[in-house]
Design a protein around this motif. Structure first.
Motif: not given
Length: 176
Positions: A95, A98, A110, A114, A117, A126
């Protein structure tokens, strides 16, 4: 492996920068008026299984990058300093890696992080990765916002997140 530390100034106070032989392993905005207090180093030492040694000047390059950043220059820290990811594992590391790709002045939710990721539905994870990041500011967790676009928290200091988002928004208008 040797670990060393120095402090870098920010508008929020001095931040602890811990380095390994491989790169920066931790950058921590202190919750204390005095970031040199022993408990801060003790926590890092416990995680690293080694006590970092003081190394005045070790954070000089990082301090220059931070100066530029806080002047509104779109700095991408990972292009200038090597990150040692040893304190981030599993999905949290994925995460955060990313999040490191989110551009200056951009935000993702968020949930979007996710998905990118590889774990749709892991928005809360996250959020946890953001909260526990070993790389405050350097990995721009402040660019991760709630799905409704509101900033959300930044540890115990949501005003810091708003400050960073505003800084990048203003810098983006100047440079974009």
């Amino acid at each position: 492996m040797t670990f060393r530390y120095d402090f870098a100034p920010t508008p929020f106070g001095d931040a602890l920068a811990v380095f390994s032989d491989e790169g920066i392993v931790r950058f921590d905005l202190s919750e204390s008026e005095d970031p040199s207090v022993p408990w801060l180093l003790e926590g890092v030492a416990r995680r690293l299984h080694s006590v970092p040694e003081p190394d005045p000047g070790a954070a000089d390059e990082l301090a220059h990058l931070l100066d530029d950043y806080f002047e509104g220059v779109p700095v991408r820290f990972d292009e200038h300093v090597t990150l040692d990811w040893r304190l981030a594992e599993g999905f949290a590391r994925t995460a955060l890696q990313t999040i490191a790709t989110i551009g200056w002045g951009e935000t993702l939710s968020y949930g979007e992080v996710a998905v990118l990721a590889g774990h749709p539905g892991a928005a809360r994870a996250v959020g946890t990765a953001c909260r526990l990041t070993p790389f405050s500011i350097i990995v721009p967790v402040h660019r991760v916002v709630r799905s409704d676009g509101t900033p959300g928290h930044y540890g115990a200091h949501p005003e810091r997140k708003r400050f960073l988002l505003d800084l990048e928004s203003q810098g983006r208008r100047r440079t974009g």
